[in-house]
Design a protein around this motif. Structure first.
Motif, short mmCIF file in Angstrom:
data_model
loop_
_atom_site.label_atom_id
_atom_site.label_comp_id
_atom_site.label_asym_id
_atom_site.label_seq_id
_atom_site.Cartn_x
_atom_site.Cartn_y
_atom_site.Cartn_z
N GLY A 35 0.82 -1.20 0.00
CA GLY A 35 0.00 0.00 0.00
C GLY A 35 0.85 1.24 0.00
N LEU A 36 0.19 2.36 0.26
CA LEU A 36 0.85 3.67 0.32
C LEU A 36 1.08 4.03 1.78
CD1 LEU A 36 1.75 6.39 -0.94
CD2 LEU A 36 -0.66 7.11 -0.81
N VAL A 37 2.30 4.42 2.10
CA VAL A 37 2.63 4.77 3.48
C VAL A 37 3.58 5.95 3.45
CG1 VAL A 37 4.56 3.13 3.58
CG2 VAL A 37 3.41 3.83 5.69
N GLN A 38 3.52 6.77 4.47
CA GLN A 38 4.41 7.93 4.55
C GLN A 38 5.80 7.51 5.01
OE1 GLN A 38 2.53 10.83 7.12
NE2 GLN A 38 1.25 11.61 5.46
N PRO A 39 6.81 8.27 4.67
CA PRO A 39 8.16 7.96 5.17
C PRO A 39 8.16 7.86 6.69
CG PRO A 39 8.27 9.63 3.46
CD PRO A 39 6.81 9.42 3.75
N GLY A 40 8.85 6.85 7.19
CA GLY A 40 8.87 6.59 8.61
C GLY A 40 7.79 5.63 9.08
N GLY A 41 6.86 5.33 8.20
CA GLY A 41 5.75 4.45 8.55
C GLY A 41 6.12 2.98 8.45
N LYS A 55 11.40 4.14 3.93
CA LYS A 55 12.00 5.26 3.21
C LYS A 55 11.48 5.26 1.77
CE LYS A 55 16.31 4.42 5.76
NZ LYS A 55 17.76 4.14 5.63
N SER A 56 11.64 6.39 1.12
CA SER A 56 11.16 6.48 -0.26
C SER A 56 11.85 5.46 -1.15
CB SER A 56 11.37 7.89 -0.80
OG SER A 56 12.74 8.25 -0.73
N GLN A 82 2.51 -13.06 -6.97
CA GLN A 82 2.17 -12.12 -8.03
C GLN A 82 2.75 -10.72 -7.76
OE1 GLN A 82 0.28 -12.81 -5.51
NE2 GLN A 82 -0.70 -10.91 -4.85
N GLY A 83 3.20 -10.49 -6.54
CA GLY A 83 3.77 -9.21 -6.18
C GLY A 83 2.75 -8.28 -5.55
N THR A 84 3.24 -7.40 -4.68
CA THR A 84 2.39 -6.40 -4.05
C THR A 84 3.15 -5.07 -4.02
OG1 THR A 84 1.03 -5.89 -2.10
CG2 THR A 84 3.14 -6.97 -1.68
N GLN A 85 2.46 -4.00 -4.40
CA GLN A 85 3.11 -2.70 -4.53
C GLN A 85 3.24 -2.03 -3.17
OE1 GLN A 85 4.25 -0.91 -7.43
NE2 GLN A 85 5.09 0.46 -5.85
N VAL A 86 4.44 -1.55 -2.89
CA VAL A 86 4.69 -0.73 -1.70
C VAL A 86 5.17 0.63 -2.19
CG1 VAL A 86 6.14 -0.41 0.33
CG2 VAL A 86 5.22 -2.68 -0.21
N THR A 87 4.47 1.67 -1.79
CA THR A 87 4.83 3.03 -2.16
C THR A 87 5.03 3.85 -0.90
OG1 THR A 87 3.54 2.86 -4.20
CG2 THR A 87 4.15 5.07 -3.47
N VAL A 88 6.22 4.41 -0.77
CA VAL A 88 6.54 5.25 0.39
C VAL A 88 6.66 6.68 -0.10
CG1 VAL A 88 8.07 5.62 2.33
CG2 VAL A 88 7.79 3.31 1.39
N SER A 89 5.70 7.50 0.30
CA SER A 89 5.65 8.86 -0.21
C SER A 89 4.84 9.73 0.73
CB SER A 89 5.03 8.88 -1.60
OG SER A 89 4.87 10.21 -2.06
N SER A 90 5.23 10.99 0.82
CA SER A 90 4.45 11.94 1.62
C SER A 90 3.42 12.65 0.74
CB SER A 90 5.39 12.94 2.29
OG SER A 90 6.19 13.59 1.33
#
Length: 125
Positions: free
Chosen positions: A10-16, A87-88, A117-125
């Motif tokens: 999923g989408l998570v903020q830096p440090g999360g 981290k990003s 199948q893979g899972t997307q990890v997005t680290v972004s503010s």
């Protein structure tokens, strides 16, 4: 039918934090070496962490050491990757993989037989 299914990205903020799951069916995970890999756009696939089939030792890439933890629940036939202090540069598609090869350390991705199948990890503010 042998299958690995990842979840938890999923989408998570830096440090999360995020916890990825890799559920197996058709075979017993604790008899296999398990690897977590990731691939970012334009980059090669890289190993993140693994359990060896010999004594089930855990190893980590230097880039995630101290932040990521691999674990397994044999009753659920599932392996987890707990990711903290994200981290990003951790942004990528994450894959789990399994092989019945015996080794004392992590194997390169080409040695793994079964892939999720893979899972997307997005680290972004």
């Amino acid at each position: 039918q042998v299958q690995l299914v990842e979840s938890g990205g999923g989408l998570v903020q830096p440090g999360g934090s995020l916890t990825l799951s890799c559920a197996a069916s058709g075979f017993t995970l604790d008899a296999y070496a398990i690897g977590w890999f990731r691939q970012a756009p334009g980059k090669e696939r890289e190993g993140v962490s693994c359990f060896t089939s010999s004594r089930s030792r855990a190893f980590y890439a230097d880039s995630v050491k101290g932040r990521f933890t691999i674990s397994r629940d044999n009753a659920k036939n599932t392996v987890f990757l707990q990711m903290n202090s994200l981290k990003s540069e951790d942004t990528a598609v994450y894959y789990c993989a399994a092989t019945d090869l015996v080794a004392a350390a992590c194997l390169p991705w080409s040695e793994y037989d079964y892939w999720g199948q893979g899972t997307q990890v997005t680290v972004s503010s």
